[in-house]
Design an enzyme around this catalytic site. Structure first.
Site, PDB file in Angstrom:
ATOM      1  N   ARG A 126       6.684   0.731  13.824  1.00  0.00           N
ATOM      2  CA  ARG A 126       7.338   0.215  12.608  1.00  0.00           C
ATOM      3  C   ARG A 126       8.444  -0.789  12.940  1.00  0.00           C
ATOM      4  O   ARG A 126       9.128  -1.275  12.044  1.00  0.00           O
ATOM      5  CB  ARG A 126       7.926   1.361  11.784  1.00  0.00           C
ATOM      6  N   ALA A 168       2.903  -0.645   4.933  1.00  0.00           N
ATOM      7  CA  ALA A 168       2.418  -0.701   6.319  1.00  0.00           C
ATOM      8  C   ALA A 168       1.964  -2.105   6.729  1.00  0.00           C
ATOM      9  O   ALA A 168       1.919  -2.412   7.929  1.00  0.00           O
ATOM     10  CB  ALA A 168       1.272   0.292   6.501  1.00  0.00           C
ATOM     11  N   HIS A 219       3.898  -4.331   9.276  1.00  0.00           N
ATOM     12  CA  HIS A 219       3.789  -4.212  10.731  1.00  0.00           C
ATOM     13  C   HIS A 219       2.508  -4.828  11.291  1.00  0.00           C
ATOM     14  O   HIS A 219       2.289  -4.796  12.485  1.00  0.00           O
ATOM     15  CB  HIS A 219       3.860  -2.728  11.120  1.00  0.00           C
ATOM     16  N   ARG A 264      12.591   4.788  12.974  1.00  0.00           N
ATOM     17  CA  ARG A 264      11.312   5.498  12.948  1.00  0.00           C
ATOM     18  C   ARG A 264      10.433   5.079  14.133  1.00  0.00           C
ATOM     19  O   ARG A 264      10.955   4.623  15.135  1.00  0.00           O
ATOM     20  CB  ARG A 264      10.646   5.270  11.587  1.00  0.00           C
ATOM     21  N   ARG A 272       4.424  10.939  -2.007  1.00  0.00           N
ATOM     22  CA  ARG A 272       4.250  10.754  -0.562  1.00  0.00           C
ATOM     23  C   ARG A 272       5.574  11.022   0.179  1.00  0.00           C
ATOM     24  O   ARG A 272       6.632  10.546  -0.214  1.00  0.00           O
ATOM     25  CB  ARG A 272       3.742   9.337  -0.236  1.00  0.00           C
ATOM     26  N   ASP A 310       2.247 -15.733   6.399  1.00  0.00           N
ATOM     27  CA  ASP A 310       1.822 -17.108   6.102  1.00  0.00           C
ATOM     28  C   ASP A 310       1.890 -17.398   4.603  1.00  0.00           C
ATOM     29  O   ASP A 310       2.213 -18.520   4.208  1.00  0.00           O
ATOM     30  CB  ASP A 310       0.388 -17.346   6.616  1.00  0.00           C
ATOM     31  N   PRO A 354       0.793  -1.225   0.000  1.00  0.00           N
ATOM     32  CA  PRO A 354       0.000   0.000   0.000  1.00  0.00           C
ATOM     33  C   PRO A 354       0.826   1.277   0.000  1.00  0.00           C
ATOM     34  O   PRO A 354       1.845   1.371   0.682  1.00  0.00           O
ATOM     35  CB  PRO A 354      -0.816  -0.099   1.301  1.00  0.00           C
ATOM     36  N   ASN A 355       0.356   2.206  -0.799  1.00  0.00           N
ATOM     37  CA  ASN A 355       0.898   3.572  -0.893  1.00  0.00           C
ATOM     38  C   ASN A 355       2.232   3.664  -1.624  1.00  0.00           C
ATOM     39  O   ASN A 355       2.739   4.765  -1.833  1.00  0.00           O
ATOM     40  CB  ASN A 355       1.005   4.228   0.503  1.00  0.00           C
ATOM     41  N   GLU A 412      12.813  -8.939   1.991  1.00  0.00           N
ATOM     42  CA  GLU A 412      11.994  -7.810   2.446  1.00  0.00           C
ATOM     43  C   GLU A 412      12.785  -6.519   2.234  1.00  0.00           C
ATOM     44  O   GLU A 412      13.949  -6.450   2.625  1.00  0.00           O
ATOM     45  CB  GLU A 412      11.702  -8.004   3.944  1.00  0.00           C
ATOM     46  N   ILE A 445      12.323   1.175   1.888  1.00  0.00           N
ATOM     47  CA  ILE A 445      13.061   2.317   1.342  1.00  0.00           C
ATOM     48  C   ILE A 445      13.649   3.142   2.488  1.00  0.00           C
ATOM     49  O   ILE A 445      14.790   3.584   2.443  1.00  0.00           O
ATOM     50  CB  ILE A 445      12.110   3.166   0.466  1.00  0.00           C
ATOM     51  N   SER A 446      12.831   3.359   3.507  1.00  0.00           N
ATOM     52  CA  SER A 446      13.278   4.174   4.645  1.00  0.00           C
ATOM     53  C   SER A 446      13.970   3.300   5.683  1.00  0.00           C
ATOM     54  O   SER A 446      13.873   2.066   5.650  1.00  0.00           O
ATOM     55  CB  SER A 446      12.076   4.883   5.274  1.00  0.00           C
TER      56      SER A 446
HETATM   57  C1  DQA Z   1       8.045   1.320   4.079  1.00  0.00           C
HETATM   58  C2  DQA Z   1       8.055   1.556   5.595  1.00  0.00           C
HETATM   59  C3  DQA Z   1       6.679   1.289   6.191  1.00  0.00           C
HETATM   60  O1  DQA Z   1       6.709   1.511   7.583  1.00  0.00           O
HETATM   61  C4  DQA Z   1       5.661   2.210   5.578  1.00  0.00           C
HETATM   62  O2  DQA Z   1       4.381   1.936   6.079  1.00  0.00           O
HETATM   63  C5  DQA Z   1       5.671   2.168   4.088  1.00  0.00           C
HETATM   64  C6  DQA Z   1       6.959   2.134   3.402  1.00  0.00           C
HETATM   65  C7  DQA Z   1       9.394   1.696   3.436  1.00  0.00           C
HETATM   66  O3  DQA Z   1       9.571   1.369   2.262  1.00  0.00           O
HETATM   67  O4  DQA Z   1      10.233   2.327   4.066  1.00  0.00           O
HETATM   68  O5  DQA Z   1       4.639   2.254   3.438  1.00  0.00           O
HETATM   69  O6  DQA Z   1       7.822  -0.047   3.841  1.00  0.00           O
END
Ligand code: DQA
Length: 142
Positions: free
Chosen positions: A110, A76, A79, A106, A17, A86, A9-10, A97, A100-101
């Site tokens: 997270r 997200a 978390h 943080r 963003r 599963d 998501p996002n 996994e 990016i951040s």
């Molecule tokens: C993320 C870190 C997650 O906590 C966050 O909800 C994201 C992006 C990252 O790529 O740093 O959507 O996965």
């Protein structure tokens, strides 16, 4: 070698963003960067992005018997989602996994990653280069 790159998501909002956390590259820039990298490495790559948890589970299941590796940034759902954990366990495909951040620096919420329990490696805080590092790990084991 066939690798599926999954974004949760996002992540389709990259470039728009929170650029302080996620940079200025767009989702399309990310795909182009990964495609170029995979071309130089002779890797066949496919992409999937969704904002919906069940669709991400379906994408992981769909990789069974088709893909040799998965790179996933679950956003997200990292978390919160035992379903994604599963799913990765179910298919048994080597999975990396990516975040990016630098999630470890943080918020407290997270700091949990369910999917990590099923992943061969986790890469955080390397910007979008983290995806390329994940692909190299799946190729070379480092
Ligand atoms: C993320 C870190 C997650 O906590 C966050 O909800 C994201 C992006 C990252 O790529 O740093 O959507 O996965």
């Amino acid at each position: 070698m066939k690798i599926l790159v999954i974004n949760g998501p996002n992540l389709n909002m990259l470039g728009i963003r929170e650029p302080d956390h996620y940079g200025k590259e767009t989702y399309e820039d990310l795909l182009n960067k990964i495609k170029a990298h995979c071309q130089t490495k002779g890797v066949e790559v496919a992409f999937y992005q969704s904002n919906h948890e069940g669709d991400l589970v379906d994408a992981i299941q769909g990789a069974y018997g088709v893909m040799d590796g998965i790179v996933i940034n679950p956003g997200a759902y990292t978390h919160t989602s035992i379903a994604l954990l599963d799913a990765v366990k179910s298919v048994g495909i080597p999975t990396v996994e990516v975040h990016i951040s630098k999630v470890e620096e943080r918020e407290e919420f997270r700091q949990i990653s369910y999917i990590r329990l099923a992943c061969a490696k986790t890469i955080t805080g390397r910007g979008t280069d983290g995806y390329l590092m994940a692909i190299d790990f799946l190729l070379n084991g480092k």
